[in-house]
Design a protein around this motif. Structure first.
Motif, PDB file in Angstrom:
ATOM      1  N   HIS A  25       0.844  -1.209   0.000  1.00  0.00           N
ATOM      2  CA  HIS A  25       0.000   0.000   0.000  1.00  0.00           C
ATOM      3  C   HIS A  25       0.874   1.252   0.000  1.00  0.00           C
ATOM      4  O   HIS A  25       1.846   1.318   0.737  1.00  0.00           O
ATOM      5  CB  HIS A  25      -0.830   0.132   1.283  1.00  0.00           C
ATOM      6  N   ILE A  26       0.449   2.237  -0.758  1.00  0.00           N
ATOM      7  CA  ILE A  26       0.991   3.585  -0.589  1.00  0.00           C
ATOM      8  C   ILE A  26      -0.199   4.429  -0.167  1.00  0.00           C
ATOM      9  O   ILE A  26      -1.160   4.604  -0.926  1.00  0.00           O
ATOM     10  CB  ILE A  26       1.628   4.090  -1.888  1.00  0.00           C
ATOM     11  N   ALA A  27      -0.150   4.894   1.086  1.00  0.00           N
ATOM     12  CA  ALA A  27      -1.322   5.557   1.660  1.00  0.00           C
ATOM     13  C   ALA A  27      -1.161   7.071   1.618  1.00  0.00           C
ATOM     14  O   ALA A  27      -0.059   7.595   1.821  1.00  0.00           O
ATOM     15  CB  ALA A  27      -1.505   5.089   3.097  1.00  0.00           C
ATOM     16  N   PHE A  28      -2.254   7.774   1.358  1.00  0.00           N
ATOM     17  CA  PHE A  28      -2.252   9.242   1.283  1.00  0.00           C
ATOM     18  C   PHE A  28      -3.153   9.800   2.362  1.00  0.00           C
ATOM     19  O   PHE A  28      -4.309   9.416   2.474  1.00  0.00           O
ATOM     20  CB  PHE A  28      -2.730   9.707  -0.101  1.00  0.00           C
ATOM     21  N   ILE A  29      -2.579  10.717   3.137  1.00  0.00           N
ATOM     22  CA  ILE A  29      -3.349  11.296   4.227  1.00  0.00           C
ATOM     23  C   ILE A  29      -3.086  12.797   4.260  1.00  0.00           C
ATOM     24  O   ILE A  29      -1.999  13.266   3.896  1.00  0.00           O
ATOM     25  CB  ILE A  29      -2.969  10.620   5.570  1.00  0.00           C
ATOM     26  N   GLY A  30      -4.075  13.564   4.689  1.00  0.00           N
ATOM     27  CA  GLY A  30      -3.866  15.007   4.782  1.00  0.00           C
ATOM     28  C   GLY A  30      -5.133  15.686   5.267  1.00  0.00           C
ATOM     29  O   GLY A  30      -6.228  15.113   5.186  1.00  0.00           O
ATOM     30  N   ARG A  31      -4.971  16.880   5.766  1.00  0.00           N
ATOM     31  CA  ARG A  31      -6.124  17.671   6.172  1.00  0.00           C
ATOM     32  C   ARG A  31      -6.996  17.930   4.955  1.00  0.00           C
ATOM     33  O   ARG A  31      -6.493  17.998   3.836  1.00  0.00           O
ATOM     34  CB  ARG A  31      -5.681  19.033   6.726  1.00  0.00           C
ATOM     35  N   HIS A 110      -2.510  -0.249  12.101  1.00  0.00           N
ATOM     36  CA  HIS A 110      -2.808  -1.657  11.798  1.00  0.00           C
ATOM     37  C   HIS A 110      -1.523  -2.486  11.773  1.00  0.00           C
ATOM     38  O   HIS A 110      -0.602  -2.183  11.029  1.00  0.00           O
ATOM     39  CB  HIS A 110      -3.523  -1.747  10.446  1.00  0.00           C
ATOM     40  N   PRO A 111      -1.467  -3.529  12.585  1.00  0.00           N
ATOM     41  CA  PRO A 111      -0.198  -4.259  12.692  1.00  0.00           C
ATOM     42  C   PRO A 111       0.140  -5.112  11.477  1.00  0.00           C
ATOM     43  O   PRO A 111       1.311  -5.386  11.232  1.00  0.00           O
ATOM     44  CB  PRO A 111      -0.398  -5.136  13.939  1.00  0.00           C
ATOM     45  N   THR A 112      -0.873  -5.543  10.713  1.00  0.00           N
ATOM     46  CA  THR A 112      -0.560  -6.473   9.615  1.00  0.00           C
ATOM     47  C   THR A 112      -0.907  -5.953   8.226  1.00  0.00           C
ATOM     48  O   THR A 112      -0.743  -6.660   7.238  1.00  0.00           O
ATOM     49  CB  THR A 112      -1.260  -7.842   9.838  1.00  0.00           C
ATOM     50  N   ALA A 113      -1.398  -4.716   8.115  1.00  0.00           N
ATOM     51  CA  ALA A 113      -1.683  -4.152   6.787  1.00  0.00           C
ATOM     52  C   ALA A 113      -0.366  -3.997   6.027  1.00  0.00           C
ATOM     53  O   ALA A 113       0.677  -3.726   6.624  1.00  0.00           O
ATOM     54  CB  ALA A 113      -2.376  -2.804   6.927  1.00  0.00           C
ATOM     55  N   ASP A 114      -0.428  -4.155   4.708  1.00  0.00           N
ATOM     56  CA  ASP A 114       0.804  -4.119   3.896  1.00  0.00           C
ATOM     57  C   ASP A 114       1.208  -2.676   3.543  1.00  0.00           C
ATOM     58  O   ASP A 114       1.437  -2.355   2.378  1.00  0.00           O
ATOM     59  CB  ASP A 114       0.603  -4.923   2.607  1.00  0.00           C
ATOM     60  N   THR A 115       1.275  -1.801   4.541  1.00  0.00           N
ATOM     61  CA  THR A 115       1.583  -0.388   4.277  1.00  0.00           C
ATOM     62  C   THR A 115       3.081  -0.204   4.014  1.00  0.00           C
ATOM     63  O   THR A 115       3.899  -0.322   4.929  1.00  0.00           O
ATOM     64  CB  THR A 115       1.173   0.486   5.486  1.00  0.00           C
ATOM     65  N   ALA A 116       3.432   0.086   2.765  1.00  0.00           N
ATOM     66  CA  ALA A 116       4.845   0.280   2.424  1.00  0.00           C
ATOM     67  C   ALA A 116       5.283   1.705   2.728  1.00  0.00           C
ATOM     68  O   ALA A 116       6.412   1.958   3.136  1.00  0.00           O
ATOM     69  CB  ALA A 116       5.058  -0.030   0.945  1.00  0.00           C
ATOM     70  N   LEU A 117       4.370   2.653   2.517  1.00  0.00           N
ATOM     71  CA  LEU A 117       4.724   4.065   2.688  1.00  0.00           C
ATOM     72  C   LEU A 117       3.456   4.887   2.932  1.00  0.00           C
ATOM     73  O   LEU A 117       2.421   4.629   2.315  1.00  0.00           O
ATOM     74  CB  LEU A 117       5.400   4.577   1.401  1.00  0.00           C
ATOM     75  N   VAL A 118       3.570   5.866   3.823  1.00  0.00           N
ATOM     76  CA  VAL A 118       2.481   6.820   4.017  1.00  0.00           C
ATOM     77  C   VAL A 118       2.958   8.175   3.504  1.00  0.00           C
ATOM     78  O   VAL A 118       4.072   8.607   3.818  1.00  0.00           O
ATOM     79  CB  VAL A 118       2.064   6.930   5.506  1.00  0.00           C
ATOM     80  N   CYS A 119       2.122   8.796   2.706  1.00  0.00           N
ATOM     81  CA  CYS A 119       2.468  10.086   2.121  1.00  0.00           C
ATOM     82  C   CYS A 119       1.567  11.132   2.793  1.00  0.00           C
ATOM     83  O   CYS A 119       0.353  11.126   2.599  1.00  0.00           O
ATOM     84  CB  CYS A 119       2.169   9.940   0.629  1.00  0.00           C
ATOM     85  N   LEU A 191       9.030  14.148  -9.383  1.00  0.00           N
ATOM     86  CA  LEU A 191       9.850  13.939  -8.174  1.00  0.00           C
ATOM     87  C   LEU A 191       9.029  13.228  -7.096  1.00  0.00           C
ATOM     88  O   LEU A 191       9.535  12.362  -6.381  1.00  0.00           O
ATOM     89  CB  LEU A 191      10.365  15.278  -7.634  1.00  0.00           C
ATOM     90  N   LEU A 192       7.764  13.607  -7.004  1.00  0.00           N
ATOM     91  CA  LEU A 192       6.895  12.952  -6.022  1.00  0.00           C
ATOM     92  C   LEU A 192       6.709  11.476  -6.400  1.00  0.00           C
ATOM     93  O   LEU A 192       6.796  10.595  -5.543  1.00  0.00           O
ATOM     94  CB  LEU A 192       5.538  13.672  -5.948  1.00  0.00           C
ATOM     95  N   GLN A 193       6.488  11.229  -7.694  1.00  0.00           N
ATOM     96  CA  GLN A 193       6.337   9.833  -8.144  1.00  0.00           C
ATOM     97  C   GLN A 193       7.579   9.015  -7.806  1.00  0.00           C
ATOM     98  O   GLN A 193       7.472   7.903  -7.301  1.00  0.00           O
ATOM     99  CB  GLN A 193       6.105   9.781  -9.659  1.00  0.00           C
ATOM    100  N   GLU A 194       8.746   9.612  -8.048  1.00  0.00           N
ATOM    101  CA  GLU A 194       9.997   8.892  -7.741  1.00  0.00           C
ATOM    102  C   GLU A 194      10.088   8.577  -6.252  1.00  0.00           C
ATOM    103  O   GLU A 194      10.414   7.465  -5.859  1.00  0.00           O
ATOM    104  CB  GLU A 194      11.211   9.740  -8.127  1.00  0.00           C
ATOM    105  N   ALA A 195       9.784   9.595  -5.431  1.00  0.00           N
ATOM    106  CA  ALA A 195       9.894   9.408  -3.972  1.00  0.00           C
ATOM    107  C   ALA A 195       8.922   8.327  -3.496  1.00  0.00           C
ATOM    108  O   ALA A 195       9.223   7.555  -2.585  1.00  0.00           O
ATOM    109  CB  ALA A 195       9.597  10.728  -3.265  1.00  0.00           C
ATOM    110  N   ILE A 196       7.767   8.273  -4.133  1.00  0.00           N
ATOM    111  CA  ILE A 196       6.746   7.321  -3.702  1.00  0.00           C
ATOM    112  C   ILE A 196       7.036   5.901  -4.170  1.00  0.00           C
ATOM    113  O   ILE A 196       6.912   4.942  -3.418  1.00  0.00           O
ATOM    114  CB  ILE A 196       5.360   7.767  -4.258  1.00  0.00           C
ATOM    115  N   PHE A 197       7.439   5.791  -5.432  1.00  0.00           N
ATOM    116  CA  PHE A 197       7.537   4.449  -6.020  1.00  0.00           C
ATOM    117  C   PHE A 197       8.955   3.875  -5.992  1.00  0.00           C
ATOM    118  O   PHE A 197       9.165   2.757  -6.438  1.00  0.00           O
ATOM    119  CB  PHE A 197       6.998   4.470  -7.458  1.00  0.00           C
ATOM    120  N   ASN A 198       9.886   4.650  -5.477  1.00  0.00           N
ATOM    121  CA  ASN A 198      11.278   4.235  -5.451  1.00  0.00           C
ATOM    122  C   ASN A 198      11.515   2.844  -4.851  1.00  0.00           C
ATOM    123  O   ASN A 198      12.210   2.022  -5.433  1.00  0.00           O
ATOM    124  CB  ASN A 198      12.095   5.250  -4.635  1.00  0.00           C
ATOM    125  N   GLY A 199      10.910   2.625  -3.689  1.00  0.00           N
ATOM    126  CA  GLY A 199      11.183   1.382  -2.968  1.00  0.00           C
ATOM    127  C   GLY A 199      10.334   0.200  -3.422  1.00  0.00           C
ATOM    128  O   GLY A 199      10.457  -0.893  -2.890  1.00  0.00           O
TER     129      GLY A 199
END
Ligand code: GDP
Length: 200
Positions: A25-31, A110-119, A191-199
């Motif tokens: 998962h790549i999760a997006f959070i914000g106000r 969540h302890p077992t969700a497949d969260t790779a990165l939170v943006c 640049l944002l795409q690179e930072a997000i999908f790099n790993g």
């Protein structure tokens, strides 16, 4: 890396298989109103993947989108782009705000969700707020990787951009990456795409 296709999968409110089916998962959070929906559209190149300018607080589910990616070596892989509800909208009732917060924190902890990165998406005119700091604290406590996506830089002049870089560097140190971009003009979206999908 390029995104070949993005499709809506499911609105999540509690335990369900997509949380841990092996797709990162790549999760997006914000106000509310920081431009989280615009950011998802800009990243995926789909103008209407997520509705922009929704009444704040309207989305009460965690929306999962599946993005099919082509990597540098031409291999294909999939990720979930996870759109968390906007938080901190003052006009919701206290009960509604608490329900949203509970849902967001349930996912982030969540302890077992497949969260790779939170943006964490922020508005460059506003900077990091106490709401964002609360999220950062939870992510640090639960060992979740995150970056700060600093949107709406088209609204800043050179001097304000410089001041923003200084304050972000001061607050975040060198352990947290941040990317400054505009979801409206698409400046530095790559640049944002690179930072997000790099790993991935
Ligand atoms: P969300 O509530 O965080 O999902 O935010 P939206 O994507 O719905 O955007 C909220 C408002 O900010 C809309 O009026 C967008 O057009 C505007 N917006 C989003 N991104 C940008 C940006 O990069 N620059 C500017 N100037 N406005 C933006």
């Amino acid at each position: 890396m390029r995104i070949l296709e993005t499709t809506f999968v499911q609105g999540v409110v509690d335990e369900t298989a997509v949380l841990y089916d092996g797709t990162p998962h790549i999760a997006f959070i914000g106000r509310s109103n920081v431009g989280k929906s615009s950011t998802l559209n800009a990243i995926t190149g789909k103008r209407k993947l997520v509705k922009v300018g929704q009444t704040p607080g309207k989305t009460r589910e965690i929306n999962f989108f599946k993005a099919r990616l082509e990597l540098e070596d031409k291999q294909q892989t999939s990720v979930y782009l996870v759109d968390l509800p906007g938080y901190g909208y003052a006009k919701l009732s206290k009960t509604q705000r608490n329900q949203l917060k509970e849902l967001i924190f349930w996912y982030l902890k969540h302890p077992t969700a497949d969260t790779a990165l939170v943006c964490i998406v922020i508005d460059s005119k506003v900077g990091i707020t106490d709401h964002d700091r609360e999220i950062i604290e939870v992510l640090n406590a639960h060992d979740k990787k995150f970056i700060i996506a600093v949107n709406k830089i088209d609204k800043l002049n050179q001097k304000s951009r410089h001041a923003l870089v200084q304050s972000l560097t001061q607050e975040l140190g060198d352990t947290t990456a941040y990317v400054m971009y505009s979801a409206t003009t698409n400046k530095h979206i790559n640049l944002l795409q690179e930072a997000i999908f790099n790993g991935i």
